[in-house]
Design an enzyme around this catalytic site. Structure first.
Site, PDB file in Angstrom:
ATOM      1  N   GLU A 151      70.345  79.522  70.968  1.00 35.99           N
ATOM      2  CA  GLU A 151      71.651  79.858  70.121  1.00 35.99           C
ATOM      3  C   GLU A 151      71.532  78.870  69.282  1.00 35.99           C
ATOM      4  O   GLU A 151      72.988  78.319  69.159  1.00 35.99           O
ATOM      5  CB  GLU A 151      72.717  80.095  71.137  1.00 35.99           C
ATOM      6  CG  GLU A 151      72.758  81.181  72.146  1.00 35.99           C
ATOM      7  CD  GLU A 151      74.075  81.432  73.082  1.00 35.99           C
ATOM      8  OE1 GLU A 151      75.175  80.737  72.800  1.00 35.99           O
ATOM      9  OE2 GLU A 151      74.127  82.458  73.624  1.00 35.99           O
ATOM     10  N   GLU A 168      68.987  85.431  78.276  1.00 40.70           N
ATOM     11  CA  GLU A 168      70.103  85.042  78.853  1.00 40.70           C
ATOM     12  C   GLU A 168      71.186  86.274  78.972  1.00 40.70           C
ATOM     13  O   GLU A 168      70.925  86.900  77.749  1.00 40.70           O
ATOM     14  CB  GLU A 168      70.984  83.865  78.041  1.00 40.70           C
ATOM     15  CG  GLU A 168      72.269  83.357  78.716  1.00 40.70           C
ATOM     16  CD  GLU A 168      72.967  82.276  77.941  1.00 40.70           C
ATOM     17  OE1 GLU A 168      71.925  81.335  77.706  1.00 40.70           O
ATOM     18  OE2 GLU A 168      73.813  82.282  77.713  1.00 40.70           O
TER      19      GLU A 168
END
Length: 832
Positions: free
Chosen positions: A419, A527
């Site tokens: 991220e 994820e």
């Protein structure tokens, strides 16, 4: 000169090198350190008086020893535990017989901002708290005399992490002694470029270091040994190395009918590397080897040894609950055992380099690892995080990660970021400081030399290419990915073209039609889910959904800091466990998934804040007790017979209760209340549970699963009386007397009839006698403010955990548990 030699000759060499003192000493250097929590600018001096410092063994995490508090600057997001500055010192003597040898100290990880001195000389510093590193002590060692290692650890600037980091020398330390001519640190690289069921080619690259003041001629032997210790193949070459030089040597072996490493049979060979001079062994070094081949297909997903396999993985942070960040092999092994029992076959090391022990265990236990390097690059996520060190240290840290880990057969992917904020255009060249700008500009110039027009690429794409290039040069055998929460092709990481596999974090709406935006690309769900659950806590109706918080940046509060365990509570960027698995299961192009998370972890108590101090995301709670959703995965991810019904059966008379059942290997489940059938239920397509709404009556709920009309399994839950006694159950009643081994003891309250009371919350006090100590206690409650090192713990949803650790003396260990108004219990643990 090159020659393949007979097994008889190998055996002769092996015998000749056996002696009481090895040519390479790799010694556990964790015992007998002195520790001071605080700062003293002269504590590195050899003559410094540390007599009043605390004596302890490593690995050590000083933060986990405190009570949780909102006052700690790490905040609940960082675990609500203190940071600070700490010093470690250790006196040691190098034997006179090692005069003229090289002496190194290897640290597996120090959190963070560490500086290391030997005999008052500063060896260096490493800001990264997760990276492994080595220092050469040789020039400063006094042979036969006392030497002093001093380590300063600075974790004072908080918050510097989005989860609990721990503080101190929290991983293992070794003292390594070699001859001047030796294999360098992480100096072997073993690959299997060609593998079939009939034959395998093994390539071995060895880095030889000569730290002597003479040129050296030597022979390098590489020997393949199977799991039973049998020599399978070998090769040797003669070579010379100059004064102070490092050279790289390449060798290859052929193996017939190799036993392939797989999830179900993680078979390990090893390569023994040996350096000889004039028939004398001067160094010997071992490297694990798993022979396997794999591929990712854009349409069909992941293949291991030619077999289609869905990656069923979890993300895990590095803390071990009551141990904090302090590494313990048995504690990691227990976590992996619980996950394997669930059917899990993969681990993502979120979001940092893991402890070497984790990777060793994944090699041995058969788990597919995504090894991750960074949680941020140039742009920060926390006020004092690694982004401030990234410009200077990213090349060194990524290089050291790949060199350290690239021989592990369990690793199938490198992740160079999670991220990363550089996914978006609002981070541009104008925001870079001079050092960062020069870093990117210099790399852009190298790209132009490769006929790549750097001017057409955003600075963030250039940085992506640079990191991927580092990884590919060091290990071209594994694909590279990142975990991305921007799933559009405009993402600068994607635009770089450097990703071998596109990694999506969440955004499940984009999974099915992935190829419309990413033609011919490969997909892995790096994820997903982020379901929120507190073990043993239920909110009804179970078919209503709680999505908390409203936004990731909007505070959320309610009186009860617990989340429902019906799989009906998740974050707005996530989804339910069943919704996630439905997509992964049904679409071949999705290679697999890494759930957020396998275990609850310290810090990041989403959706709440204080008094919550640990996460709700885990399939398994912080103490290691499975939540109900664990059995959904077990019913889908394994072939073993499963029938799990929940919740408990202690409610108010007349209250309507939703009863769920997870099951497999059966057509339907029938539910009985006090002997009366409430009907049979079969699962609908793509729904992984059945449920009944039942008005509560005291008594017994019984579920029976059937296959072709025949009973498969039966499960019962009963209404219990008040807590009457304590029950202690150990996962192992015999442990090693090595000062490190652990016995995990489940603590429950029973009613007068011997039934576990699922709503018990009694305070349990623990005492211990014999050759062990209480390493910690826990109960899985994310709101418990008490230190996990305290020898007392309230039951949460009827359970608690006490952990016994051995001393180094063999003998009996007696753990006693007492509580007001409850019959006490004790359990005997034997250490051998």
């Amino acid at each position: 000169m090159k020659k393949h030699y007979l097994f008889l000759f190998i055996c002769t060499v092996l015998f000749s090198c056996s002696s009481s003192k090895k040519v390479r000493e790799n010694v556990d250097f964790t015992e007998g350190w002195k520790f001071y929590l605080g700062d003293d600018s002269i504590a590195y001096n050899t003559q410094y008086d540390d007599a009043k410092w605390r004596i302890l063994d490593l690995p050590h995490d000083w933060s986990i020893e405190a009570d949780f508090s909102l006052k700690n600057p790490a905040t609940p997001g960082g675990g609500a535990l203190p940071g600070g500055i700490g010093w470690y010192r250790k006196d040691f003597v190098v034997d006179k017989s090692d005069k003229g040898k090289n002496v190194y100290i290897d640290f597996d990880g120090i959190y963070w901002n560490s500086k290391v001195w030997i005999n008052g000389h500063l060896l260096g510093e490493r800001p990264n708290g997760y990276i492994s590193f080595r220092y050469d002590l040789t020039p400063y060692i006094k042979v036969g005399e006392s030497n002093v290692i001093a380590v300063r650890v600075d974790n004072s600037k908080q918050p510097n992490s989005r989860w609990y980091s721990g503080s101190g020398i929290y991983r293992n330390v070794r003292l390594v002694t070699t001859n001047a001519l030796h294999v360098d640190l992480w100096g072997t690289y073993v690959t299997t470029p060609t593998v079939t069921k009939d034959n395998a080619e093994i390539k071995i690259e060895t880095n030889i270091k000569n730290s002597s003041d003479l040129s050296q001629t030597f022979e390098l032997y590489s020997i393949l040994i199977d799991k039973d210790g049998k020599e399978i193949a070998g090769i040797n070459n003669s070579e010379s190395v100059g004064i102070g030089e490092n050279i790289s040597m390449n060798q290859s072996l052929k193996v017939s009918n190799p036993i392939l490493w797989s999830i179900d049979n993680p078979y390990l060979y090893k390569i023994v590397t040996r350096i000889e001079q004039n028939g004398k062994v001067v160094d010997e070094y071992e490297t694990p080897l798993g022979i396997r081949y794999f591929s990712f297909d854009p349409n069909k997903g992941f293949f291991l040894n030619g077999e289609s396999i869905k990656i069923k993985g979890v993300c895990n942070h590095h803390d071990l609950g009551f141990l904090g960040a302090a590494v313990n092999t048995r504690a990691i092994e227990r976590q992996l055992e619980i996950l394997k029992e669930m059917g899990c076959n993969g681990i993502r090391t979120s979001h940092n380099p893991p402890a070497p022990e984790l990777l060793d265990l994944c090699d041995k236990m058969g788990l597919i690892v995504m090894d991750e390097a960074f949680d941020m690059w140039r742009k920060k996520k926390s006020p004092y995080d690694y982004s401030q060190y990234f410009p200077e240290w990213h090349e060194r840290d990524l290089t050291d990660l790949i060199l350290r880990d690239r021989n592990h057969p369990s690793i199938f992917m490198w992740s160079i970021g999670n991220e990363i904020l550089e996914q978006w255009s609002h981070i541009n060249a104008d925001t870079l400081d001079l050092q960062q700008a020069n870093m990117v500009l210099n790399f852009a110039n190298t790209l132009n030399k490769k006929d790549i027009d750097a001017k057409e690429l955003h600075v963030n794409s250039l940085l992506t290419i640079k990191l991927a290039d580092i990884a590919k040069k060091l290990d071209p055998t594994r694909p590279i990915t990142t975990g991305n929460n921007e799933t559009e092709p405009s993402n600068h990481i994607f635009r770089s073209g450097a990703m071998d596999i596109i990694g999506f974090n969440y955004h499940e709406n984009n999974w099915v039609n992935f190829h419309e935006k990413f033609p011919n690309q490969k997909l892995i769900i790096t994820e997903s889910t982020s379901g929120l659950m507190s073990r043993g806590y239920y909110e009804m109706p179970s078919d209503s959904m709680n999505i908390w918080p409203e936004r990731w940046d909007k505070p959320f509060e309610r009186p009860v800091h617990h989340c429902s365990s019906y799989d009906n509570c998740h974050v707005p960027w996530g989804s339910t466990h069943e919704d996630t698995w439905r997509l992964v299961k049904n679409y071949d192009h999705i290679s697999g998934v890494y759930l957020w998370t396998g275990f609850d972890y310290l810090g990041e108590p989403t959706p709440f804040w204080w008094p919550s101090r640990s996460s709700y995301f885990g399939v398994i709670d912080l103490a290691g007790f499975p939540k109900d959703i664990y059995y959904m995965y077990q019913s889908e991810w394994t072939n073993k017979d499963v029938l799990h019904i929940f919740p408990h059966w202690n409610w108010k008379e007349g209250q309507t209760v939703d009863i769920w059942a997870y099951f497999n290997n059966a057509d339907e489940v029938e539910l009985f209340l006090n002997g009366l059938s409430l009907g049979k239920k079969a699962k609908e397509k793509d729904v992984y549970h059945v449920f009944w709404r039942v008005p509560f009556q005291k008594g017994t709920l019984k579920a029976v699963s059937y296959k072709d009309g025949k009973e498969v399994l039966t499960r019962e839950v009963k209404t219990t009386g008040d807590p009457f006694s304590i029950r202690l159950t150990a996962d192992r009643q015999t442990i090693k007397a090595d000062g490190k081994d652990l016995s995990f003891i489940t603590v429950e309250a029973l009613d007068a009839e011997g039934n576990p009371v699922p709503v018990a919350d009694n305070l349990i006090n623990f005492t211990i006698e014999g050759d062990g100590f209480i390493a910690g206690t826990d109960n899985g409650d994310p709101t418990d403010p008490n230190s996990l090192k305290k020898p007392s713990r309230k039951l949460f949803s009827g359970k608690a955990l006490a952990v016994v650790q051995s001393h180094k003396k063999a003998g009996k260990i007696i753990l006693k548990a007492t509580s007001s108004n409850l019959k006490q219990a004790s359990i005997e643990i034997n250490s051998k």
